[in-house]
Design a protein around this motif. Structure first.
Motif, short mmCIF file in Angstrom:
data_model
loop_
_atom_site.label_atom_id
_atom_site.label_comp_id
_atom_site.label_asym_id
_atom_site.label_seq_id
_atom_site.Cartn_x
_atom_site.Cartn_y
_atom_site.Cartn_z
N ILE A 96 -64.82 -51.35 -35.34
CA ILE A 96 -63.47 -51.44 -34.76
C ILE A 96 -63.25 -52.80 -34.10
CG2 ILE A 96 -61.88 -50.39 -33.11
CD1 ILE A 96 -63.67 -47.85 -33.28
N TRP A 102 -58.67 -51.54 -26.90
CA TRP A 102 -60.11 -51.31 -26.80
C TRP A 102 -60.73 -52.17 -25.71
CZ3 TRP A 102 -62.55 -47.23 -28.35
CH2 TRP A 102 -62.06 -46.50 -29.44
N LYS A 133 -58.80 -41.71 -29.41
CA LYS A 133 -58.59 -42.98 -30.12
C LYS A 133 -59.35 -43.00 -31.44
CE LYS A 133 -57.39 -46.74 -29.18
NZ LYS A 133 -56.27 -47.53 -29.77
N SER A 137 -57.35 -43.57 -34.85
CA SER A 137 -57.45 -44.96 -35.32
C SER A 137 -57.44 -45.01 -36.84
CB SER A 137 -58.74 -45.61 -34.81
OG SER A 137 -58.69 -45.83 -33.43
N ASP A 143 -55.75 -50.41 -42.76
CA ASP A 143 -54.76 -51.18 -42.02
C ASP A 143 -54.53 -52.53 -42.70
OD1 ASP A 143 -53.05 -51.45 -39.68
OD2 ASP A 143 -54.46 -52.96 -39.00
#
Length: 240
Positions: A96, A102, A133, A137, A143
């Motif tokens: 991540i 974060w 989260k 996520s 993404d």
């Protein structure tokens, strides 16, 4: 990766600072674990991933995943151990990026470590938030696809983002989305092409350039391959 000792922990949330040596070790946990780098780096290896974890990313290790680890430099990490009762079933490792959210989580965890040596209500609340989260996520490679699907994207690029071996990535992706990476990207481009055909008066050349084709001929061939109809006819039929 096989073998390795099993590290067991109580049902309490645990958060503390740790450093790692250059000695290669291997184990697995009966709990989930988040690693937040504070200084230096840590090399982590599983059967599917090879990660050099630095301060730009954090990493989640699910329960029972055997992993090897060592560091070649001075390092310090903030470690959050999450008992099963805080976790969802079938959680998986996740690499991540340390974005603003974060980074804020890391700061709050550090504050708890600084002020409370034992598990606190605030730490348990933070653990629940971290778990939320994790659930919500979007994997970073997916993404990336949504931000770059109009460009040429290689399988190796996507696998590198997740730190998965390329041979494993396609299997993981299909389990995650129900589609191959190629089909997933194609569907995004088709959806954009259809939206432009129905909602704009752009000509075919402009639309083909917008979704990443060099010319209208290649776009038309591609559209016919997947839709069985030319873009011009698709526009005519759907616009009445």
């Amino acid at each position: 990766m096989k073998g390795g000792r099993v590290v067991k922990r109580s049902r309490q949330v645990n958060c503390d600072k740790r450093s790692y040596s250059n000695e290669i070790q291997s184990h697995k946990h009966d709990f989930g674990q988040f690693l937040f780098p504070l200084q230096g780096s840590l090399e982590i290896n599983t059967n599917q991933q090879e990660v050099k974890l630095t301060t730009e990313h954090c990493f989640y290790l699910p329960p029972t995943l055997t992993h090897g680890f060592h560091s070649k430099e001075r390092n310090e990490f903030l470690i959050l151990d999450l008992p099963d009762l805080f976790l969802l079933r079938d959680t998986e490792s996740m690499y991540i990026k340390m974005d603003e959210q974060w980074s804020s989580i890391r700061f709050l965890l550090l504050e708890e470590v600084r002020h409370n040596k034992n598990e606190s209500a605030a730490l348990r609340d933070l653990a629940r938030y971290v778990t939320h989260k994790l659930k919500t996520s979007t994997p970073p490679s997916i993404d990336y696809i949504h931000n770059h699907y109009k460009e040429s994207i290689s399988l190796d690029t996507l696998a590198e983002i997740e730190k998965y071996h390329p041979t494993y990535y396609s299997t993981w992706f299909k389990q995650k989305t129900g589609k191959s990476p190629k089909r997933y990207i194609t569907d995004l481009r088709l959806a954009e092409a259809k939206q432009l055909l129905m909602s704009t008066t752009w000509n075919i050349t402009s639309i083909s350039e917008e979704i990443g084709f060099e010319n209208s001929s290649s776009f038309t061939r591609w559209f016919v391959k997947w839709e069985g109809i030319t873009p011009q006819n698709y526009r005519m039929i759907n616009n009445g």
